[in-house]
Design a protein around this motif. Structure first.
Motif, short mmCIF file in Angstrom:
data_model
loop_
_atom_site.label_atom_id
_atom_site.label_comp_id
_atom_site.label_asym_id
_atom_site.label_seq_id
_atom_site.Cartn_x
_atom_site.Cartn_y
_atom_site.Cartn_z
N LEU A 167 0.84 -1.22 0.00
CA LEU A 167 0.00 0.00 0.00
C LEU A 167 0.87 1.26 0.00
O LEU A 167 0.47 2.29 -0.54
CB LEU A 167 -0.94 0.00 1.22
N LEU A 199 -4.81 6.90 5.44
CA LEU A 199 -5.34 7.44 4.17
C LEU A 199 -4.72 6.75 2.95
O LEU A 199 -5.22 6.92 1.84
CB LEU A 199 -5.14 8.95 4.12
N LEU A 200 -3.66 5.96 3.17
CA LEU A 200 -3.11 5.17 2.06
C LEU A 200 -4.16 4.18 1.54
O LEU A 200 -4.09 3.71 0.42
CB LEU A 200 -1.86 4.41 2.51
N SER A 235 -7.24 4.89 1.03
CA SER A 235 -8.34 5.60 0.36
C SER A 235 -7.89 6.14 -0.99
O SER A 235 -7.00 7.00 -1.07
CB SER A 235 -8.80 6.78 1.22
N ARG A 236 -8.54 5.62 -2.06
CA ARG A 236 -8.20 6.14 -3.39
C ARG A 236 -8.60 7.60 -3.52
O ARG A 236 -7.98 8.37 -4.23
CB ARG A 236 -8.93 5.29 -4.46
N TYR A 271 -8.60 9.97 -1.04
CA TYR A 271 -7.87 10.95 -0.23
C TYR A 271 -6.36 10.72 -0.18
O TYR A 271 -5.62 11.56 0.33
CB TYR A 271 -8.44 10.95 1.19
N ARG A 272 -5.89 9.58 -0.72
CA ARG A 272 -4.44 9.28 -0.65
C ARG A 272 -3.64 10.38 -1.33
O ARG A 272 -2.63 10.86 -0.84
CB ARG A 272 -4.21 7.93 -1.33
N HIS A 273 -4.14 10.79 -2.51
CA HIS A 273 -3.44 11.87 -3.26
C HIS A 273 -4.19 13.17 -3.05
O HIS A 273 -5.41 13.18 -2.96
CB HIS A 273 -3.40 11.51 -4.74
N MET A 301 -0.41 11.89 0.18
CA MET A 301 0.65 10.89 0.33
C MET A 301 1.44 10.67 -0.96
O MET A 301 2.22 9.75 -1.07
CB MET A 301 0.04 9.56 0.77
N THR A 302 1.23 11.53 -1.94
CA THR A 302 1.91 11.35 -3.22
C THR A 302 3.42 11.35 -3.00
O THR A 302 3.95 12.27 -2.37
CB THR A 302 1.53 12.50 -4.19
N TRP A 340 3.54 3.93 10.60
CA TRP A 340 2.09 3.92 10.31
C TRP A 340 1.41 3.21 11.47
O TRP A 340 1.71 2.04 11.72
CB TRP A 340 1.87 3.20 8.99
N GLU A 360 -11.21 1.21 3.34
CA GLU A 360 -11.30 2.40 2.48
C GLU A 360 -12.59 3.17 2.78
O GLU A 360 -12.57 4.39 2.96
CB GLU A 360 -11.26 2.00 1.00
#
Ligand SMILES: O=C(O)c1cc(=O)cc(C(=O)O)o1
Length: 502
Positions: free
Chosen positions: A145, A288-289, A291-292, A294-296, A299-300, A310, A386
């Motif tokens: 992830l 948040l990794l 969550s598609r 909110y990840r970006h 966390m980018t 983590w 997620e």
């Protein structure tokens, strides 16, 4: 209470002391479970209080904590369990918004019950075969992830120790001879860098590991609490010009107070340029990794880190304690910390000793913190997690919208990047005042008083704190799966009910 035949029994009458004691043992344990179920029921009852606050001296009078010379009856132990929970704060209550770890996930709790019953140590496969394999599976999933294939991870007793393991591995990577020769192997002043918003445990590494906090450089952050990359580079060059040895940069993914995310990609570029270890403290934001949505962009670039902390016991709601530390490079943990104690880590065992984990850490005994996470993940699935992350973010967005609808009562300090909603409550008397330093002093000074009223009423717990750029303000954390929009509405109404006349 216990049946008449068992109520005068003592611990010596149940297993393992009394081989015939299974019936009494079972009855005693079932009564304990009843007490726990009552607590769980009231934890989830919005009409029940979160806490029955008493000052320590008063609390001591209400409790009987004395250590007896002779053992007490099982019946008394049941009373002790009930009294203990009577005065415990219900951190799983839907109106408990006080910490980053909130909530009471009941599958994770069931996992903890099993963990306690299995009562094993995680240092060798020999005595924890199932749990060791679970660590492998779960930690590999978490590294995937993050965006890595391979690598290595371990669970640590909290985010502070996870950050410490990253520091130790980074120093070992750059100076492997330090392990044997100490400072003589370094021949210069090591320097680490982190933002002025980071968790205090990062700075603590400098103290614990002998850098001295003077050599933990606090990099300024911008108005949103994010590390300023150009300042980082300036400070690295400044230290290099003094002949110091920069070796470690910590970027925070989700800062403790305002929930800010340092710009990882820009920081990673700087670390690459200067050959510095990049650690990302995602203890708080790591969830948040999953969550598609909110990840970006938060966390980018996280896959460019050399290590990531983590904590599933935070946003993911695994029960306390569950903290993970991940390394992109496999083999570092073991080479850094291995002491090869021959009474535990024999290499001539009948199984592949790479499954023994004890030599990877500076601890010896290590608690089983994986089962409660594995069971919870089995219950929710990755998609369930997620949905959970998206729900917490959605509720925070709802709270921001509601606060903006009542500007006379609430002042939003900044747009949150995650579930930390930071605001001031405005009592009646300041509502027609301009938002000057004078008003800020008033609304900051009422925070501890209003918090005190919440705790005396027992109906709500919202944290407050100052930070490096403003006096006391409330920081609301929505990290409990129990919270709904109605609970957010309750929070805003209750703070006004308790605080309007301050
Ligand atoms: O795991 C937690 O609940 C936690 C850990 C912190 O370091 C800080 C806080 C906090 O500021 O609430 O919470």
């Amino acid at each position: 209470s216990l049946s008449r035949e068992h109520c005068n029994l003592k611990y010596s009458d149940i297993l393992p002391h009394n081989a015939e004691g299974y019936p009494a043992t079972r009855e005693f344990l079932m009564k304990v479970v009843d007490i726990l179920l009552d607590f769980i029921k009231s934890t989830n009852d919005r009409n029940a209080k979160i806490l029955d606050f008493h000052h320590p001296s008063e609390m001591m009078r209400l409790l009987d904590l004395e250590i007896p010379d002779t053992g007490l009856t099982l019946q008394q132990l049941l009373i002790d369990c009930s009294t203990t929970l009577k005065y415990q704060v219900k951190t799983g209550h839907p109106h408990f918004f006080n910490q980053l770890s909130c909530g009471l996930d009941l599958v994770s709790m069931a996992g903890e019950w099993l963990t306690a019953t299995a009562n094993t140590n995680m240092f060798t496969y020999e005595i924890a075969p199932v749990f060791i394999l679970m660590e492998h599976v779960v930690l590999q999933k978490m590294r995937e992830l993050i965006g890595w294939s391979g690598g290595d991870s371990i669970l640590a007793p909290g985010g502070s120790i996870s950050n410490l393991y990253a520091f130790l591995a980074a120093r070992h990577k750059m100076f492997p001879a330090y392990k044997e020769r100490g400072l003589a192997a370094i021949g210069g002043q090591l320097v680490m860098f982190t933002s002025d918003q980071c968790h205090y445990s990062v700075k603590s590494c400098a103290a614990v590991c002998g850098l001295g906090t003077d050599n933990c450089v606090m990099v300024p952050s911008d108005e949103r609490g994010r590390m300023i990359p150009s300042k980082l580079e300036e400070l690295i060059l400044e230290r290099k010009a003094k002949g110091h040895i920069p070796f470690f940069v910590n970027a925070t993914a989700g800062t403790t107070v305002i929930g800010a995310f340092d710009p990882i990609s820009e920081i990673a570029d700087i670390c690459q340029r200067h050959q510095l270890w990049l650690h990302i403290d995602a203890a708080w934001g790591g969830g948040l990794l999953l969550s598609r949505k909110y990840r970006h962009p938060r966390m980018t670039g996280i896959e460019r880190a050399d290590s990531v902390t983590w904590n599933p016991h935070k946003l993911m709601g695994a029960l306390l304690q569950c903290s993970t530390i991940h390394f992109k490079e496999d083999g570092l943990l073991i080479s850094c910390n291995q002491m090869s104690a021959e009474y535990l880590f024999m290499t001539d065992k009948l199984y592949d000793v790479k499954y023994d984990t004890g030599d990877k850490v500076i601890q010896c005994g290590r608690h089983n913190d994986i089962f409660k996470l594995w069971l919870q993940w089995r219950a929710k699935g990755t998609e369930g997690f997620e949905k959970h992350m998206d729900r917490l973010m959605e509720l925070s967005e709802y709270m921001v919208r509601r606060i903006k609808q009542m500007p006379d009562k609430y002042y939003l300090i900044l747009e949150p990047e995650m579930v930390n909603v930071c605001f001031w409550y405005l009592p009646t008397r300041v509502r027609n005042m301009p938002h000057t330093q004078e008003r800020i002093k008033i609304i900051a000074d009422i925070c501890p008083i209003l918090k005190g009223r919440m705790m005396q009423a027992g109906t709500l717990m919202v944290g407050y704190q100052p930070d490096d750029r403003r006096p006391n303000f409330f920081r609301n954390i929505i990290s409990s799966a129990a919270v709904t929009e109605a609970d957010v509405d309750f929070l805003l109404a209750e703070m006004d009910r308790l605080g309007h006349d301050l």
